[in-house]
Motif scaffolding. Structure first.
Motif, PDB file in Angstrom:
ATOM      1  N   PRO A  20       0.822  -1.224   0.000  1.00  0.00           N
ATOM      2  CA  PRO A  20       0.000   0.000   0.000  1.00  0.00           C
ATOM      3  C   PRO A  20       0.853   1.270   0.000  1.00  0.00           C
ATOM      4  N   GLU A  23       0.894   2.325  -3.681  1.00  0.00           N
ATOM      5  CA  GLU A  23      -0.336   1.878  -4.339  1.00  0.00           C
ATOM      6  C   GLU A  23      -0.480   2.435  -5.758  1.00  0.00           C
ATOM      7  N   ASP A  27      -0.278   0.207  -9.190  1.00  0.00           N
ATOM      8  CA  ASP A  27      -1.437   0.207 -10.102  1.00  0.00           C
ATOM      9  C   ASP A  27      -0.994   0.562 -11.525  1.00  0.00           C
ATOM     10  N   TYR A  62      -6.596  -3.054   0.476  1.00  0.00           N
ATOM     11  CA  TYR A  62      -5.438  -3.495  -0.322  1.00  0.00           C
ATOM     12  C   TYR A  62      -5.356  -5.018  -0.376  1.00  0.00           C
ATOM     13  N   LYS A  65      -7.563  -6.052  -3.038  1.00  0.00           N
ATOM     14  CA  LYS A  65      -6.959  -5.785  -4.347  1.00  0.00           C
ATOM     15  C   LYS A  65      -5.972  -6.892  -4.722  1.00  0.00           C
TER      16      LYS A  65
END
Ligand SMILES: [Zn+2]
Length: 248
Positions: A20, A23, A27, A62, A65
Motif C-alpha cells: 500500500p 499503491e 497500479d 489493499y 486488491k
C-alpha cells in the motif's frame, strides 16, 4: 498475440515492492505490464509491512486488491517482511550497495524463519491461496535465509542470476541475469538503461528471461520508455510465463 517461433523461450515479468506504500505506482505498473504482455501473466512481490509503516493486516482494501489480482492470474511472492536492512547502522557497504533494502542479507536462520513464517501467513491470508515463492529484497540472501527457505519448503526463490526450488533440495530451475532498472541515481539510471538496451539486441540469449520493475521506475520517463521497449521486444520471441511452470 505474437507468434512465438520458439516456444522454449519464456518471459517472466515481475513487479517488486507491492505494498500500500506504493499503491498508485503499482497500479500504474500493473496496467502498463498488462498492456505490454497482453495479459496479467506476471508476478508481484508483496511486502507485508513496508518499513514498518504500511501493514497489510491493517488494510483490508489493499488485501482485497491483491486477492483480485491473484484471481486474475498474477503469481504472488512473499518479498521480505519490512524490506529494510536493520544491520544498516553496522555496514556502510550494505547501505551503499542496496539503499538499505537487503533485509534478508544478514539474517540468522532463526530470524529468517520467523519473518518467512509471519510474512507467508499475512500474504496468504490476503490472497486466499499459497504464495508462489519468496524473493529477498534486493535479491540478497544470507546463508541462514537460504537454509530457512528450504526448512519452510518454499517452492521457488530467485536471486540476480538464478531461480531455485528450496522445497526440492535447492535445485536450480532457471539461469540468467535479471533485467531490471534502478531509479535512485543518475549513474544507476544510465547503467540500467544500457543493460536493458544490450538485452534487447539479443533476446534469445536469455532463454528464461526475467524482467523486473519497481515502483520508483514510474518517476523517470526514460526508464518507462526503456521498460516499454524491452518488454515489447521480448514478447516477440518469448512467451509470457508463470514461475510455477519452471517446476514442471
Ligand atoms: Zn524490493
Amino acid at each position: 498475440m505474437p507468434d512465438h517461433a520458439d516456444a522454449r523461450l519464456r518471459l517472466f515479468a515481475s513487479i517488486h515492492d507491492v505494498s500500500p506504500r506504493f499503491e498508485s505506482e503499482v497500479d500504474a505498473l500493473y496496467d502498463r505490464l498488462c498492456g505490454l504482455l497482453g495479459s496479467p501473466r506476471m508476478a508481484m512481490l508483496v511486502v507485508p509491512d513496508f518499513e514498518d509503516a504500511a501493514p497489510l493486516t491493517a488494510n483490508p482494501a489493499y488485501r482485497a486488491k491483491l486477492r483480485a489480482w491473484a484471481d486474475a492470474g498474477v503469481e504472488m511472492f512473499l518479498h521480505g517482511w519490512c524490506h529494510r536492512d536493520d544491520s544498516l547502522r553496522r555496514g556502510f557497504m550494505q547501505k551503499h550497495m542496496t539503499a538499505g533494502a537487503g533485509e534478508f542479507a544478514q539474517l540468522t536462520r532463526e530470524t529468517a524463519a520467523q519473518r518467512l513464517s509471519e510474512g507467508q501467513k499475512v500474504v496468504e491470508d490476503a490472497i486466499g491461496r499459497p504464495v508462489a515463492g519468496f524473493v529477498a529484497p534486493a535479491w540478497l540472501y544470507s546463508e541462514g535465509a537460504i537454509a530457512a527457505l528450504a526448512d519452510a519448503g518454499f517452492a521457488l526463490a530467485e536471486d540476480h542470476l538464478k531461480v531455485w526450488s528450496p522445497a526440492s533440495g535447492n535445485k536450480v530451475v532457471a539461469k540468467g541475469p535479471v533485467v531490471t532498472w534502478a531509479s535512485r541515481s543518475k549513474p544507476r539510471i544510465l547503467s540500467s538503461l544500457m543493460v536493458a538496451s544490450l538485452a534487447r539486441l539479443a533476446p534469445s540469449l536469455l532463454r528464461d528471461a526475467r524482467i523486473a520493475v519497481h515502483p520508483g521506475d514510474t518517476t523517470v520517463p526514460a526508464l518507462l520508455r526503456s521498460i516499454d521497449a524491452t518488454y515489447s521486444q521480448f514478447v516477440r520471441t518469448h512467451r509470457p510465463s508463470r514461475y510455477a511452470d519452471l517446476l514442471s
